[in-house]
Design a protein around this motif. Structure first.
Motif, PDB file in Angstrom:
ATOM      1  N   THR A 179     -21.021 -75.946  22.266  1.00 48.63           N
ATOM      2  CA  THR A 179     -22.370 -75.396  22.228  1.00 48.63           C
ATOM      3  C   THR A 179     -23.103 -75.815  20.963  1.00 48.63           C
ATOM      4  O   THR A 179     -22.513 -75.884  19.880  1.00 48.63           O
ATOM      5  CB  THR A 179     -22.341 -73.852  22.339  1.00 48.63           C
ATOM      6  OG1 THR A 179     -23.679 -73.344  22.418  1.00 48.63           O
ATOM      7  CG2 THR A 179     -21.642 -73.216  21.146  1.00 48.63           C
ATOM      8  N   PHE A 180     -24.385 -76.098  21.122  1.00 48.89           N
ATOM      9  CA  PHE A 180     -25.273 -76.353  19.999  1.00 48.89           C
ATOM     10  C   PHE A 180     -26.299 -75.239  19.971  1.00 48.89           C
ATOM     11  O   PHE A 180     -26.961 -74.961  20.973  1.00 48.89           O
ATOM     12  CB  PHE A 180     -25.979 -77.700  20.146  1.00 48.89           C
ATOM     13  CG  PHE A 180     -27.101 -77.900  19.158  1.00 48.89           C
ATOM     14  CD1 PHE A 180     -26.843 -77.905  17.792  1.00 48.89           C
ATOM     15  CD2 PHE A 180     -28.411 -78.056  19.585  1.00 48.89           C
ATOM     16  CE1 PHE A 180     -27.874 -78.067  16.871  1.00 48.89           C
ATOM     17  CE2 PHE A 180     -29.442 -78.225  18.677  1.00 48.89           C
ATOM     18  CZ  PHE A 180     -29.174 -78.235  17.314  1.00 48.89           C
ATOM     19  N   VAL A 220     -11.029 -73.329  23.993  1.00 52.89           N
ATOM     20  CA  VAL A 220     -11.317 -74.087  22.785  1.00 52.89           C
ATOM     21  C   VAL A 220     -12.834 -74.114  22.638  1.00 52.89           C
ATOM     22  O   VAL A 220     -13.543 -74.620  23.519  1.00 52.89           O
ATOM     23  CB  VAL A 220     -10.752 -75.516  22.882  1.00 52.89           C
ATOM     24  CG1 VAL A 220     -11.185 -76.338  21.672  1.00 52.89           C
ATOM     25  CG2 VAL A 220      -9.241 -75.475  23.000  1.00 52.89           C
ATOM     26  N   SER A 221     -13.335 -73.538  21.551  1.00 56.61           N
ATOM     27  CA  SER A 221     -14.778 -73.375  21.364  1.00 56.61           C
ATOM     28  C   SER A 221     -15.264 -74.233  20.208  1.00 56.61           C
ATOM     29  O   SER A 221     -14.873 -74.014  19.056  1.00 56.61           O
ATOM     30  CB  SER A 221     -15.108 -71.898  21.112  1.00 56.61           C
ATOM     31  OG  SER A 221     -14.671 -71.094  22.198  1.00 56.61           O
ATOM     32  N   LEU A 222     -16.088 -75.201  20.524  1.00 51.19           N
ATOM     33  CA  LEU A 222     -16.663 -76.103  19.538  1.00 51.19           C
ATOM     34  C   LEU A 222     -18.119 -75.717  19.354  1.00 51.19           C
ATOM     35  O   LEU A 222     -18.913 -75.795  20.300  1.00 51.19           O
ATOM     36  CB  LEU A 222     -16.543 -77.554  20.006  1.00 51.19           C
ATOM     37  CG  LEU A 222     -15.158 -77.991  20.493  1.00 51.19           C
ATOM     38  CD1 LEU A 222     -15.206 -79.427  20.982  1.00 51.19           C
ATOM     39  CD2 LEU A 222     -14.116 -77.824  19.392  1.00 51.19           C
ATOM     40  N   VAL A 223     -18.478 -75.292  18.151  1.00 50.54           N
ATOM     41  CA  VAL A 223     -19.818 -74.777  17.888  1.00 50.54           C
ATOM     42  C   VAL A 223     -20.485 -75.608  16.805  1.00 50.54           C
ATOM     43  O   VAL A 223     -19.946 -75.757  15.707  1.00 50.54           O
ATOM     44  CB  VAL A 223     -19.761 -73.295  17.434  1.00 50.54           C
ATOM     45  CG1 VAL A 223     -21.173 -72.762  17.180  1.00 50.54           C
ATOM     46  CG2 VAL A 223     -19.037 -72.441  18.463  1.00 50.54           C
ATOM     47  N   VAL A 224     -21.653 -76.156  17.123  1.00 48.60           N
ATOM     48  CA  VAL A 224     -22.501 -76.803  16.127  1.00 48.60           C
ATOM     49  C   VAL A 224     -23.708 -75.898  15.926  1.00 48.60           C
ATOM     50  O   VAL A 224     -24.445 -75.608  16.868  1.00 48.60           O
ATOM     51  CB  VAL A 224     -22.946 -78.216  16.563  1.00 48.60           C
ATOM     52  CG1 VAL A 224     -23.926 -78.797  15.536  1.00 48.60           C
ATOM     53  CG2 VAL A 224     -21.744 -79.129  16.720  1.00 48.60           C
ATOM     54  N   LEU A 225     -23.870 -75.435  14.717  1.00 51.64           N
ATOM     55  CA  LEU A 225     -24.903 -74.459  14.378  1.00 51.64           C
ATOM     56  C   LEU A 225     -25.907 -75.093  13.432  1.00 51.64           C
ATOM     57  O   LEU A 225     -25.529 -75.599  12.371  1.00 51.64           O
ATOM     58  CB  LEU A 225     -24.252 -73.238  13.723  1.00 51.64           C
ATOM     59  CG  LEU A 225     -25.117 -72.026  13.404  1.00 51.64           C
ATOM     60  CD1 LEU A 225     -25.655 -71.405  14.678  1.00 51.64           C
ATOM     61  CD2 LEU A 225     -24.297 -71.002  12.619  1.00 51.64           C
ATOM     62  N   ASP A 226     -27.170 -75.091  13.819  1.00 48.60           N
ATOM     63  CA  ASP A 226     -28.193 -75.623  12.931  1.00 48.60           C
ATOM     64  C   ASP A 226     -28.271 -74.765  11.668  1.00 48.60           C
ATOM     65  O   ASP A 226     -28.159 -73.536  11.731  1.00 48.60           O
ATOM     66  CB  ASP A 226     -29.560 -75.630  13.633  1.00 48.60           C
ATOM     67  CG  ASP A 226     -30.576 -76.493  12.911  1.00 48.60           C
ATOM     68  OD1 ASP A 226     -31.034 -76.069  11.822  1.00 48.60           O
ATOM     69  OD2 ASP A 226     -30.901 -77.578  13.403  1.00 48.60           O
ATOM     70  N   GLU A 227     -28.463 -75.397  10.521  1.00 49.67           N
ATOM     71  CA  GLU A 227     -28.531 -74.654   9.259  1.00 49.67           C
ATOM     72  C   GLU A 227     -29.623 -73.593   9.283  1.00 49.67           C
ATOM     73  O   GLU A 227     -29.523 -72.566   8.595  1.00 49.67           O
ATOM     74  CB  GLU A 227     -28.766 -75.612   8.094  1.00 49.67           C
ATOM     75  CG  GLU A 227     -28.712 -74.925   6.736  1.00 49.67           C
ATOM     76  CD  GLU A 227     -28.907 -75.864   5.555  1.00 49.67           C
ATOM     77  OE1 GLU A 227     -29.104 -75.352   4.423  1.00 49.67           O
ATOM     78  OE2 GLU A 227     -28.873 -77.100   5.756  1.00 49.67           O
TER      79      GLU A 227
END
Length: 277
Positions: free
Chosen positions: A105-106, A154-161
Motif C-alpha cells: 500500500t502507498f 506480509v504488509s509492505l507500506v510506503v508512507l508519504d512524509e
C-alpha cells in the motif's frame, strides 16, 4: 414485563448476534441482569445488545463466551458484527484485506488504517461526522487483528512524509502515533518505508492505492475517490499498479532510514516541550 423486541437473525450480523445472545442466555436460565453481573456490565447493556441497539465489543463477546460456555461462538461472530459497522462501500475491501497473503500500500495523506492508533483513527473518522463514531473506531481496531494472527499477511507500506507532518488529533495523538509506527521497525511481516519530500515528483502523484495478493485468488487493486472505494482485478491495472509500487519502493527510504526520519519528525515536531500536552 419488559417490551421484548423480536429480531430477524437473518437481517444483519448485529441482529444475529443479539438473537443468539438472548437464546443462549435463556438456555442458561439467566436474566439479563444475572448475565451482566457475570460479565461485569449492566443488564441494560445486555438488553441493548440483545435487541441490536448496541454494538458489542470484542471484550464483551469474549466474556459472554466464558460465562455461557459457548466455545468461542460470540468471539468469532463479533468480527463480522464489527466489520458490518464499516461504511458499506468499504466492507468488500475489508473482507478481501482479511484474506490477503500480501498487502502493498502507498498512503499519501495519512497513516494506513492497519497501523493507526485508536486515538489517531478516532480523529480521522470524526472528520466524516458519523453517527456511530465509536462503532467505526472499534471496527477499524478489529481490522488490525489480521496483523496479530499466527500467519499475518506480509504488509509492505510506503508512507508519504506528509502523513508524518500532518497533525491529526493534535500533538499528543501524533506523538503516540509516530511511536506506534516505530514499534513496527523490527516486525517480521511489516515493512514500513517513508517517501521523503526530497524525492519531489514520483510514480503516483494521483493518490493512495493498495495492492492485495492472495494464495488462490486473483490480485486486486483498491483505490478510493471522494465518497466510495473501487476494487479491480483487471490485469492491465494490476500490472500498472505493480510497476508504480516498485518505483515508489525504490524511491522511498530504506526501512532503517525511514525509522530514523520518523524519529526525527517525532522529536522535532511533536516532542515534549514545557507547557505542552
Amino acid at each position: 414485563m419488559p417490551n421484548i423486541r423480536e429480531l430477524d437473525p437473518s437481517a444483519s450480523p448485529l441482529d444475529y448476534f443479539g438473537f443468539e445472545l438472548r437464546r443462549k442466555r435463556e438456555e442458561a436460565g439467566l436474566t439479563q441482569g444475572e448475565l451482566g453481573a457475570c460479565i461485569f456490565c449492566t443488564g441494560s447493556l445486555v438488553g441493548q445488545v440483545e435487541t441490536a441497539r448496541k454494538v458489542p465489543t470484542r471484550e464483551f463477546a469474549e466474556r459472554v463466551d466464558a460465562a455461557l460456555g459457548t466455545g468461542g461462538t460470540f468471539s468469532r461472530l463479533v468480527g463480522l458484527v464489527l466489520r458490518s459497522q464499516l461504511p458499506h462501500w468499504f466492507q468488500p475491501f475489508a473482507e478481501m484485506e482479511a484474506k490477503a497473503t500480501y498487502i502493498s500500500t502507498f498512503q499519501c495523506q495519512m497513516v494506513y488504517g492497519l497501523l493507526q492508533t485508536e486515538a489517531y483513527a478516532r480523529a480521522v473518522l470524526a472528520t466524516g461526522k458519523p453517527d456511530n463514531l465509536d462503532d467505526q473506531v472499534a471496527a477499524r481496531m478489529e481490522r488490525q487483528r489480521i496483523l496479530r494472527r499466527d500467519q499475518p499477511p506480509v504488509s509492505l507500506v510506503v508512507l508519504d512524509e506528509a502523513a508524518l507532518h500532518r497533525s491529526v488529533g493534535g500533538r499528543q495523538v501524533m506523538r503516540k502515533q509516530l511511536q506506534h509506527l516505530l514499534s513496527f521497525r523490527d516486525a517480521r511481516c511489516v515493512r514500513l518505508q517513508v517517501l521523503p519530500f526530497g524525492v519531489g515528483e514520483h510514480a503516483n502523484l494521483a493518490g493512495s492505492f493498495s495492492l492485495l495478493r492472495f494464495d488462490d485468488d486473483p490480485d486486486i487493486v483498491y483505490t478510493e475517490d471522494l465518497i466510495s472505494g473501487h476494487m479491480t482485478a483487471d490485469t492491465e491495472t494490476i500490472r500498472e499498479a505493480t510497476l508504480r509500487y516498485a518505483s515508489l519502493q525504490a524511491a522511498a527510504l530504506a526501512v532503517e532510514d525511514s525509522a530514523e526520519l520518523i524519529k526525527h519528525v517525532l522529536e522535532e515536531r511533536y516532542g515534549q516541550h514545557p507547557g505542552t500536552g
